[in-house]
Design an enzyme around this catalytic site. Structure first.
Site, mmCIF file in Angstrom:
data_model
loop_
_atom_site.group_PDB
_atom_site.id
_atom_site.type_symbol
_atom_site.label_atom_id
_atom_site.label_comp_id
_atom_site.label_asym_id
_atom_site.label_seq_id
_atom_site.Cartn_x
_atom_site.Cartn_y
_atom_site.Cartn_z
ATOM 1 N N ASP A 175 -4.069 -5.861 -6.602
ATOM 2 C CA ASP A 175 -5.395 -5.701 -6.005
ATOM 3 C C ASP A 175 -6.230 -6.966 -6.213
ATOM 4 O O ASP A 175 -5.797 -7.893 -6.917
ATOM 5 C CB ASP A 175 -6.084 -4.473 -6.631
ATOM 6 C CG ASP A 175 -6.984 -3.756 -5.633
ATOM 7 O OD1 ASP A 175 -7.469 -4.396 -4.680
ATOM 8 O OD2 ASP A 175 -7.216 -2.540 -5.810
ATOM 9 N N PRO A 210 -5.592 -10.565 2.188
ATOM 10 C CA PRO A 210 -6.465 -10.752 3.367
ATOM 11 C C PRO A 210 -7.696 -9.840 3.369
ATOM 12 O O PRO A 210 -8.757 -10.257 3.858
ATOM 13 C CB PRO A 210 -5.556 -10.442 4.557
ATOM 14 C CG PRO A 210 -4.344 -9.779 4.005
ATOM 15 C CD PRO A 210 -4.229 -10.167 2.581
ATOM 16 N N ASP A 236 -9.901 0.887 2.275
ATOM 17 C CA ASP A 236 -9.058 2.006 1.834
ATOM 18 C C ASP A 236 -9.140 3.172 2.814
ATOM 19 O O ASP A 236 -10.213 3.506 3.310
ATOM 20 C CB ASP A 236 -9.536 2.536 0.473
ATOM 21 C CG ASP A 236 -9.167 1.625 -0.676
ATOM 22 O OD1 ASP A 236 -8.631 0.527 -0.444
ATOM 23 O OD2 ASP A 236 -9.435 2.029 -1.830
#
Ligand code: NAG
Ligand code: NAG
Ligand code: NAG
Length: 385
Positions: A175, A210, A236
């Site tokens: 992450d 990205p 998300d």
């Protein structure tokens, strides 16, 4: 021509709100180019299960022992993935997301699992997962902390890559929270990729690079593909049609940039399948499955396989739809046309690897979200194009 090549998508047709058909395209297609991250992995989109959307950062095992992030959850899901047909249709990676860690590194600077929630440790969990013929995924962060505030990997890329390799981990979701600059972000994603490579272990590398670059500038997807096996571009997913629609809108708006870069070894990741949860109608679940298949997206379910309806299970295990997703040429589908007044979208799938020259078309009617509402002449007309 349509009937001859209909078989692979016949189930998509039967699924209802999606109308799909094949026809011969004129241009011959070559074999996929070997480009991108050279680790031999994710030659077709990764399939598996990821805890995040359904279980999030639930660390309250006292009150919710069955749905907190603990080894018990992963042991149970692994058992079911192996015994209930999931593994047989291709769901292979059982993936841990954020909140598995203890709040501090150990005395040697290594990450460690929360000792209360993962008393056996990740190594033993990986052994169990492997004994079921499955693979284990784990989560870490390029910055100083994970998104939920656990230790980040900044300054520890080699140690963490080696720790994961030593444990027998097979996939890393990396992450991008708590990263103070775009330079640190890019360098970190690259360094972790190289560190994973140096361990010598085959570890799928799932990036969010990205996603964190877009607010600042257009990401260099050629570069990202050189380091990552798949990459998140957009926010998300959560368990609602609104969320899925936003993801689809983003994907269609940016398809000129992102579609050409997808292919064996590197995929655009529109995030998890939320089929089998609470927020989507039956038609919406069917639509997510069909679209994720045609977008050559990683198929990472986030649901509770211990409690899932037979309908959701059948949909997620639909071999013909999975075959479209796992097409070995790996061309991502794209929107041919978006007629907003009619609210039709039409993505196009690649030729099948085994039967080059086929293209699958998929239409869905966003306004009704119901089967069979598209007048027949519409898709017959398109078939002659
Ligand atoms: C590491 O990279 C080299 C060259 O890019 C590649 O040949 C090798 O297979 C990679 N190893 C692993 C474990 O990914
Ligand atoms: C992590 O924190 C240190 C100390 O505050 C800082 O120098 C460094 O740039 C941070 N790294 C990232 C990736 O944010
Ligand atoms: C993108 O990255 C590739 C590979 O690293 C590089 O060759 C290319 O020059 C970069 N493109 C831009 C526009 O920076």
């Amino acid at each position: 021509m349509m009937t001859a090549t209909m078989k692979p998508v016949s189930r998509v047709l039967r699924l209802g709100c999606v109308l799909a058909f094949c026809f011969q395209v004129l241009a011959p297609y070559g074999l996929p180019r070997a480009w991108g991250l050279d680790n031999g992995l994710a030659m077709t989109p990764t399939m598996g299960w990821l805890h995040w959307e359904r279980f999030m950062c639930n660390v309250n095992c006292q009150e919710e022992p069955d749905s907190c992030i603990s080894e018990k959850l992963f042991l149970q899901i692994a058992e079911i993935m192996a015994s209930d047909g999931w593994k047989d249709v291709g769901y292979e990676y059982i993936c841990i997301d954020d909140c598995w860690m203890a709040p501090e590194r150990d005395s040697k600077g290594r990450l460690q699992a929360d000792p209360k929630r993962f008393p056996g440790g990740i190594h033993r969990l990986a052994d169990y997962v492997h004994s079921k013929g499955l693979k284990l995924g784990i989560y870490a962060d390029v910055g100083n902390k994970t998104c939920a505030g656990f230790p980040g990997s900044f300054g520890y890329y080699d140690i963490d890559a080696q720790t994961f390799a030593d444990w027998g981990v097979d996939l890393l979701k990396f992450d991008g929270c708590y990263c103070d600059s775009i330079q640190h972000l890019a360098e970190g994603y690259k360094q972790m990729s190289l560190a994973l490579n140096r361990t010598g272990r085959s570890i799928v590398y799932s990036c969010e690079w990205p996603l964190y670059v877009w607010p600042i500038f257009k990401p260099n997807y050629t570069e990202i593909r050189e380091y990552c096996n798949h990459w998140r571009n957009f926010a998300d997913i959560y368990d609602s049609w609104e969320s899925i629609r936003k993801t689809l809108d983003w994907t269609s708006s940016n398809q000129k940039i992102i579609v050409p870069v997808a292919g064996p070894g590197g995929w655009n990741d529109p995030d998890m399948l939320v089929i089998g949860n609470f927020g989507l109608s039956r038609d919406q679940q069917i639509t997510q499955m069909a679209l994720w298949a045609i977008m050559a997206a990683p198929l990472l379910m986030s649901n509770d396989l211990r409690h899932i309806s037979p309908e959701a299970k059948a949909l997620l295990q639909d071999k013909d739809v999975i075959a479209i997703n796992q097409d070995r040429l790996g061309k991502q589908g794209y929107w041919l046309r978006k007629i907003s007044s009619l609210q039709f979208l039409a993505p196009k799938l690649s030729p099948f690897g085994l039967d080059p020259g086929n293209t699958v078309f998929l239409w869905y009617n966003e306004s009704t979200q119901e089967p069979g509402r598209i007048p027949r002449q519409h898709h017959q007309q398109r078939g002659k194009d």
